[in-house]
Scaffold this motif. Structure first.
Motif, PDB file in Angstrom:
ATOM      1  N   UNK A 110      12.757  -3.465  11.063  1.00 24.69           N
ATOM      2  CA  UNK A 110      11.557  -3.726  11.862  1.00 24.69           C
ATOM      3  C   UNK A 110      11.240  -5.222  11.896  1.00 24.69           C
ATOM      4  N   UNK A 111      11.294  -5.878  10.739  1.00 21.83           N
ATOM      5  CA  UNK A 111      10.965  -7.300  10.665  1.00 21.83           C
ATOM      6  C   UNK A 111      11.944  -8.138  11.483  1.00 21.83           C
ATOM      7  N   UNK A 112      13.238  -7.817  11.408  1.00 19.94           N
ATOM      8  CA  UNK A 112      14.218  -8.563  12.173  1.00 19.94           C
ATOM      9  C   UNK A 112      14.051  -8.378  13.671  1.00 19.94           C
ATOM     10  N   UNK A 113      13.833  -7.119  14.088  1.00 22.18           N
ATOM     11  CA  UNK A 113      13.668  -6.833  15.518  1.00 22.18           C
ATOM     12  C   UNK A 113      12.404  -7.494  16.064  1.00 22.18           C
ATOM     13  N   UNK A 127      11.087   7.329   9.239  1.00 22.72           N
ATOM     14  CA  UNK A 127      10.768   7.416   7.809  1.00 22.72           C
ATOM     15  C   UNK A 127      10.666   6.014   7.213  1.00 22.72           C
ATOM     16  N   UNK A 128       9.611   5.772   6.460  1.00 23.32           N
ATOM     17  CA  UNK A 128       9.377   4.444   5.915  1.00 23.32           C
ATOM     18  C   UNK A 128      10.261   4.205   4.700  1.00 23.32           C
ATOM     19  N   UNK A 129      11.012   3.113   4.731  1.00 23.12           N
ATOM     20  CA  UNK A 129      11.903   2.742   3.632  1.00 23.12           C
ATOM     21  C   UNK A 129      12.094   1.237   3.663  1.00 23.12           C
ATOM     22  N   UNK A 130      12.759   0.716   2.642  1.00 24.57           N
ATOM     23  CA  UNK A 130      13.037  -0.723   2.625  1.00 24.57           C
ATOM     24  C   UNK A 130      13.902  -1.113   3.810  1.00 24.57           C
ATOM     25  N   UNK A 188       6.452   1.411  17.778  1.00 24.79           N
ATOM     26  CA  UNK A 188       6.526   2.870  17.863  1.00 24.79           C
ATOM     27  C   UNK A 188       7.638   3.405  16.974  1.00 24.79           C
ATOM     28  N   UNK A 189       8.804   2.774  17.029  1.00 27.74           N
ATOM     29  CA  UNK A 189       9.900   3.213  16.178  1.00 27.74           C
ATOM     30  C   UNK A 189       9.575   3.069  14.702  1.00 27.74           C
ATOM     31  N   UNK A 190       8.888   2.004  14.341  1.00 27.00           N
ATOM     32  CA  UNK A 190       8.524   1.771  12.943  1.00 27.00           C
ATOM     33  C   UNK A 190       7.536   2.825  12.454  1.00 27.00           C
ATOM     34  N   UNK A 191       6.595   3.196  13.313  1.00 29.45           N
ATOM     35  CA  UNK A 191       5.593   4.193  12.927  1.00 29.45           C
ATOM     36  C   UNK A 191       6.211   5.582  12.795  1.00 29.45           C
ATOM     37  N   UNK A 192       7.134   5.923  13.688  1.00 31.39           N
ATOM     38  CA  UNK A 192       7.694   7.272  13.703  1.00 31.39           C
ATOM     39  C   UNK A 192       8.853   7.460  12.721  1.00 31.39           C
ATOM     40  N   UNK A 200       0.825  -1.205   0.000  1.00 30.95           N
ATOM     41  CA  UNK A 200       0.000   0.000   0.000  1.00 30.95           C
ATOM     42  C   UNK A 200       0.862   1.259   0.000  1.00 30.95           C
ATOM     43  N   UNK A 201       1.996   1.200   0.678  1.00 30.83           N
ATOM     44  CA  UNK A 201       2.904   2.344   0.731  1.00 30.83           C
ATOM     45  C   UNK A 201       3.846   2.404  -0.472  1.00 30.83           C
ATOM     46  N   UNK A 202       3.875   1.335  -1.269  1.00 34.50           N
ATOM     47  CA  UNK A 202       4.715   1.324  -2.472  1.00 34.50           C
ATOM     48  C   UNK A 202       6.198   1.269  -2.176  1.00 34.50           C
TER      49      UNK A 202
END
Length: 299
Positions: A144-147, A135-138, A129-133, A68-70
Motif C-alpha cells: 500500500x505504501x509503495x503504491x 487482509x491487513x498484514x505487514x 479501497x484495496x487496502x481497506x478490503x 493500533x492494529x498491532x
C-alpha cells in the motif's frame, strides 16, 4: 541547497514576452477576476483540497493506524515493531514518490494534464479501497505504501504547470498560491479529521471511506477542465474575450492547429502552408487573428 538550485531557473524571457502583450498590463485584481471567471480554475482549487486531505491523513495517521492494529514484521531475522513498521511505511511512500513525481511530471509534457490529474485522483481511491478490503498484514502495508507513494505528489507539478499554461507566467505564482491554499485547507481537515473521528469512533474506518469518496469526486471534477490558455492579449484592433471562448464538446472542437499539422501535396506545398500559418499567427480557436491575418486560419 534548494536556494542555489532555484537560482538556475530563468523564466524572464517568457514573462517579458507576456508583459509586452496586453496581459503585461493586467493588474492583480484583473488577474484574479479572470481566474475566478473560469470554471476550470475553481475546479482546480476544489480538487487540490483532496490532495492535501490525503497527504495529511496518511502522513499523520498511517503509523498510528498500524500501531493500533498491532501489525509487526519479522523477516530474515529482521524484526520491526508496529511503530517501526509505521515509520518504514512512510519511508516507502517517500521513496516511491521520487519515481512517481518524476514520471507523472514528464507525462505532463505528452498528455493533457487535466486527464492525468483525474487519473491521479482516481488511482489513490482504488489503492485505498484495496487496502481497506485486503487482509491487513505487514506485506499489505508495504505494498500500500509503495503504491500510494508512486501517486503521492504527482499532482503538484501537473497542477502548477496547468495553472501556468492556462493563465500565463505573469501572475502564475499568485494564482498557484490560491490553488495551494485549497490544498492546505484539505491538509487541515485530513490531519484534524483523522484524529477527531478516531476519538469519536475509536478507529479510522470512516476516514478511509471518506478518502475514497473524495478521491473519486476530485477525479470527476478534473475531467471537465478546459486545458486551453485564456487570451493573453491582442495587438491593436484585435479583440480578446475575458473568458475562454472554447467549446467543451470533444466531437465539435478538433485538435488545435499547429505548424507541424500543415499539409501539402508535395514538400514544397507543405512548406508554403507552414509559412502562411506562421505569418497569420492565430492564438487559437475562438480568438481573433493577428493583424497580418486576412480572416482565414492557416491551412
Amino acid at each position: 541547497l534548494m536556494i542555489f538550485l532555484a537560482a538556475g531557473l530563468n523564466d524572464s524571457q517568457a514573462i517579458a514576452a507576456a508583459r509586452r502583450s496586453k496581459a503585461g498590463g493586467q493588474t492583480t485584481g484583473e488577474a484574479l477576476s479572470e481566474a475566478f471567471a473560469q470554471r476550470s480554475y475553481i475546479l482546480l482549487v476544489i480538487g487540490y483540497f483532496v490532495c492535501g486531505f490525503h497527504v495529511a491523513f496518511v502522513g499523520g495517521h498511517l503509523p498510528a493506524y498500524i500501531s493500533d492494529k498491532g501489525i509487526s514484521l519479522s523477516l530474515f531475522g529482521i524484526k520491526l515493531t508496529p511503530a517501526e513498521l509505521g515509520g518504514w511505511a512512510i519511508g516507502m511512500v517517500g521513496l516511491f514518490n521520487i519515481v512517481g513525481a518524476v514520471l507523472w511530471s514528464s507525462m505532463g509534457a505528452k498528455y493533457q494534464r487535466k486527464n492525468l490529474l483525474s487519473l491521479l485522483y482516481l488511482l489513490p481511491s482504488l489503492v485505498f479501497l484495496g487496502f481497506v478490503l485486503a487482509p491487513l498484514s505487514a506485506a499489505s502495508v508495504l505494498i500500500f505504501a509503495g503504491a500510494l507513494g508512486f501517486l503521492w505528489l504527482g499532482t503538484v507539478p501537473l497542477t502548477t504547470a496547468l495553472v501556468g499554461y492556462i493563465f500565463g507566467p505573469v501572475h502564475v505564482t499568485m494564482l498557484n498560491g490560491i490553488v495551494f491554499f485549497g490544498h492546505q485547507v484539505g491538509s487541515f481537515f485530513g490531519g484534524w479529521g483523522g484524529g477527531k473521528l478516531f476519538d469519536l469512533q475509536g478507529n479510522y474506518d470512516m476516514m478511509w471511506w471518506i478518502s475514497i469518496a473524495l478521491g473519486l469526486a476530485s477525479a470527476a471534477l478534473h475531467w471537465p477542465i478546459v486545458e486551453k490558455p485564456v487570451p493573453q492579449g491582442a495587438v491593436p484592433e484585435d479583440w480578446a474575450a475575458k473568458t475562454q471562448p472554447y467549446s467543451t464538446f470533444a466531437n465539435v472542437a478538433g485538435p488545435p492547429l499547429s505548424e507541424t499539422t500543415m499539409w501539402g501535396a508535395t514538400p514544397l506545398d507543405q512548406l508554403a502552408c507552414r509559412i502562411v500559418y506562421v505569418l497569420r499567427n492565430t492564438v487559437g480557436a475562438g480568438t481573433a487573428c493577428r493583424a497580418q491575418c486576412a480572416g482565414v486560419r492557416g491551412q
